[in-house]
Each structure stands twice: as structure tokens, then as C-alpha cells.
Design a protein around this motif. Sequence first.
Motif, PDB file in Angstrom:
ATOM      1  N   PRO A  55     -87.249   0.073  10.332  1.00  0.00           N
ATOM      2  CA  PRO A  55     -86.771  -0.941   9.475  1.00  0.00           C
ATOM      3  C   PRO A  55     -87.459  -1.239   8.060  1.00  0.00           C
ATOM      4  N   ALA A  56     -86.875  -1.632   7.247  1.00  0.00           N
ATOM      5  CA  ALA A  56     -87.645  -2.055   5.971  1.00  0.00           C
ATOM      6  C   ALA A  56     -88.690  -3.077   6.235  1.00  0.00           C
ATOM      7  N   ARG A  57     -89.852  -3.130   5.500  1.00  0.00           N
ATOM      8  CA  ARG A  57     -90.775  -4.097   6.051  1.00  0.00           C
ATOM      9  C   ARG A  57     -91.590  -4.481   4.760  1.00  0.00           C
ATOM     10  N   THR A  58     -92.180  -5.769   4.729  1.00  0.00           N
ATOM     11  CA  THR A  58     -92.978  -6.359   4.083  1.00  0.00           C
ATOM     12  C   THR A  58     -94.225  -6.655   4.811  1.00  0.00           C
ATOM     13  N   THR A  59     -95.767  -6.640   4.419  1.00  0.00           N
ATOM     14  CA  THR A  59     -96.739  -6.907   5.090  1.00  0.00           C
ATOM     15  C   THR A  59     -97.565  -7.669   4.034  1.00  0.00           C
ATOM     16  N   VAL A  60     -97.906  -8.953   4.320  1.00  0.00           N
ATOM     17  CA  VAL A  60     -98.750  -9.797   3.337  1.00  0.00           C
ATOM     18  C   VAL A  60     -99.913 -10.247   4.142  1.00  0.00           C
ATOM     19  N   ALA A  61    -100.953 -10.669   3.297  1.00  0.00           N
ATOM     20  CA  ALA A  61    -102.220 -11.385   4.095  1.00  0.00           C
ATOM     21  C   ALA A  61    -101.694 -12.923   3.643  1.00  0.00           C
ATOM     22  N   VAL A  62    -102.123 -13.782   4.682  1.00  0.00           N
ATOM     23  CA  VAL A  62    -101.853 -15.158   4.321  1.00  0.00           C
ATOM     24  C   VAL A  62    -103.207 -15.790   4.826  1.00  0.00           C
ATOM     25  N   SER A  63    -103.283 -16.849   4.386  1.00  0.00           N
ATOM     26  CA  SER A  63    -104.713 -17.585   4.575  1.00  0.00           C
ATOM     27  C   SER A  63    -104.812 -18.357   6.101  1.00  0.00           C
ATOM     28  N   GLU A  64    -103.509 -18.727   6.398  1.00  0.00           N
ATOM     29  CA  GLU A  64    -103.243 -19.564   7.888  1.00  0.00           C
ATOM     30  C   GLU A  64    -102.154 -19.194   8.288  1.00  0.00           C
ATOM     31  N   LEU A  65    -101.868 -19.278   9.950  1.00  0.00           N
ATOM     32  CA  LEU A  65    -100.812 -19.251  10.407  1.00  0.00           C
ATOM     33  C   LEU A  65    -100.538 -20.601  11.233  1.00  0.00           C
ATOM     34  N   PRO A  66     -99.614 -21.215  11.760  1.00  0.00           N
ATOM     35  CA  PRO A  66     -99.451 -22.503  12.359  1.00  0.00           C
ATOM     36  C   PRO A  66     -99.775 -22.418  13.879  1.00  0.00           C
ATOM     37  N   GLY A  67    -100.921 -22.302  14.280  1.00  0.00           N
ATOM     38  CA  GLY A  67    -101.496 -22.656  15.273  1.00  0.00           C
ATOM     39  C   GLY A  67    -103.020 -21.955  15.641  1.00  0.00           C
ATOM     40  N   ALA A  68    -103.632 -22.382  16.296  1.00  0.00           N
ATOM     41  CA  ALA A  68    -105.181 -22.079  16.465  1.00  0.00           C
ATOM     42  C   ALA A  68    -105.268 -20.449  17.099  1.00  0.00           C
ATOM     43  N   GLY A  69    -105.996 -19.839  16.450  1.00  0.00           N
ATOM     44  CA  GLY A  69    -106.268 -18.229  16.949  1.00  0.00           C
ATOM     45  C   GLY A  69    -105.162 -17.227  16.432  1.00  0.00           C
ATOM     46  N   LEU A  70    -104.079 -17.671  15.824  1.00  0.00           N
ATOM     47  CA  LEU A  70    -102.804 -16.687  15.332  1.00  0.00           C
ATOM     48  C   LEU A  70    -103.537 -16.024  14.195  1.00  0.00           C
ATOM     49  N   ARG A  71    -103.079 -14.438  14.485  1.00  0.00           N
ATOM     50  CA  ARG A  71    -103.557 -13.541  13.654  1.00  0.00           C
ATOM     51  C   ARG A  71    -102.407 -12.759  12.945  1.00  0.00           C
ATOM     52  N   VAL A  72    -101.400 -13.101  13.473  1.00  0.00           N
ATOM     53  CA  VAL A  72    -100.012 -12.239  13.046  1.00  0.00           C
ATOM     54  C   VAL A  72     -98.673 -13.074  13.494  1.00  0.00           C
ATOM     55  N   GLU A  73     -97.977 -12.812  12.649  1.00  0.00           N
ATOM     56  CA  GLU A  73     -96.651 -13.347  12.686  1.00  0.00           C
ATOM     57  C   GLU A  73     -95.642 -12.475  12.234  1.00  0.00           C
ATOM     58  N   ILE A  74     -94.461 -12.340  12.877  1.00  0.00           N
ATOM     59  CA  ILE A  74     -93.441 -11.234  12.473  1.00  0.00           C
ATOM     60  C   ILE A  74     -91.998 -12.093  12.545  1.00  0.00           C
ATOM     61  N   ASP A  75     -91.090 -11.650  11.326  1.00  0.00           N
ATOM     62  CA  ASP A  75     -89.777 -12.354  11.280  1.00  0.00           C
ATOM     63  C   ASP A  75     -88.939 -10.862  11.315  1.00  0.00           C
ATOM     64  N   ALA A  76     -87.818 -11.347  11.370  1.00  0.00           N
ATOM     65  CA  ALA A  76     -86.787 -10.067  11.562  1.00  0.00           C
ATOM     66  C   ALA A  76     -85.397 -10.378  11.031  1.00  0.00           C
ATOM     67  N   VAL A  77     -84.694  -9.663  10.376  1.00  0.00           N
ATOM     68  CA  VAL A  77     -83.294  -9.431  10.118  1.00  0.00           C
ATOM     69  C   VAL A  77     -82.755  -8.523  10.984  1.00  0.00           C
ATOM     70  N   ALA A  78     -81.540  -8.575  11.681  1.00  0.00           N
ATOM     71  CA  ALA A  78     -80.707  -7.573  12.437  1.00  0.00           C
ATOM     72  C   ALA A  78     -79.471  -7.645  12.418  1.00  0.00           C
ATOM     73  N   ALA A  79     -78.871  -6.529  12.510  1.00  0.00           N
ATOM     74  CA  ALA A  79     -77.336  -6.288  12.695  1.00  0.00           C
ATOM     75  C   ALA A  79     -76.861  -6.830  14.075  1.00  0.00           C
ATOM     76  N   LEU A  80     -75.863  -7.299  14.328  1.00  0.00           N
ATOM     77  CA  LEU A  80     -75.113  -7.817  15.558  1.00  0.00           C
ATOM     78  C   LEU A  80     -74.667  -6.259  16.153  1.00  0.00           C
ATOM     79  N   LEU A  81     -74.525  -6.146  17.423  1.00  0.00           N
ATOM     80  CA  LEU A  81     -74.220  -5.033  18.130  1.00  0.00           C
ATOM     81  C   LEU A  81     -72.733  -4.878  17.925  1.00  0.00           C
TER      82      LEU A  81
END
Length: 129
Positions: free
Chosen positions: A103-129
Motif C-alpha cells: 500500500p501507499a505509505r507515509t512515515t514520519v517522526a513525531v515527538s510523542e505518542l499518546p501513551g507511556a512507552g509507545l514508539r510506533v502508531e499506524i493508521d490505514a485506509v482500506a477498500a471494502l471487500l
Amino acid sequence: MTETLKQVLVPGAPKPVGPYSSAVIVGTLVFVSGQSGRDPATDKVSDDVEVQTEVCLNNVRIILEAAGSSLSRVVRCGVFLVDMKDFKKMNGVYARVFGEHRPARTTVAVSELPGAGLRVEIDAVAALL
């Protein structure tokens, strides 16, 4: 907008940390909100970015399947990393999980995520079957 938004409800999935849905369907697309590496079964977060990436993608998978889609139908992902030094490890898990599907993708660095110890977050857009 003539299309209506349908909220995707997923028993046992991670609960959003804010006033938003885990996913919404509009037309033939499913928009999955950012998923963290917090395991919904244990409420734990691993220190390992590879484990967190695996959990993120598994959370996305669970939500997509509840919506009537799948990882193989993902058309775009956003990846948010606290430390770009984790990119290679995250990317290895991401490549393994998606296999030949790219899939197409964007990867960016962020200063913080909402939760202690979190290092990665991923969102997605998908087509229905």
C-alpha cells in the motif's frame, strides 16, 4: 457530503484514547484511526519496536475484518515513529506482514505518542471487500 459515516464497533479491540472512532466506513472505504502497540488483551506495551509494530498491525487487521475488509485491501498507511532509528526494524515487520501487497505509505517522526512507552502508531485506509 451525501455519504453517511458508519462507525465500526469492534468488541475487544483497543479503545480510542480520545473522542473518535476506531474506524469509520464511508462509501467503499474504511478509515482506521491510528493504532498503537498496546496489546488490547493484556493492556501492555512492549519496549521492542518490532513487537509494537506487530501489535499495531494486528489491531488494524482486527478492526478491518470487523468492518468487512482486510490487510490485503489496504490502500494507504500512515506510520508515526518516535525515533527514526526504529525505522529499519519497523519496516522489516511491516514488509513481512504485508508481503507482496504494497500500500501507499507515509512515515514520519513525531515527538510523542499518546501513551507511556509507545514508539510506533499506524493508521490505514482500506477498500471494502
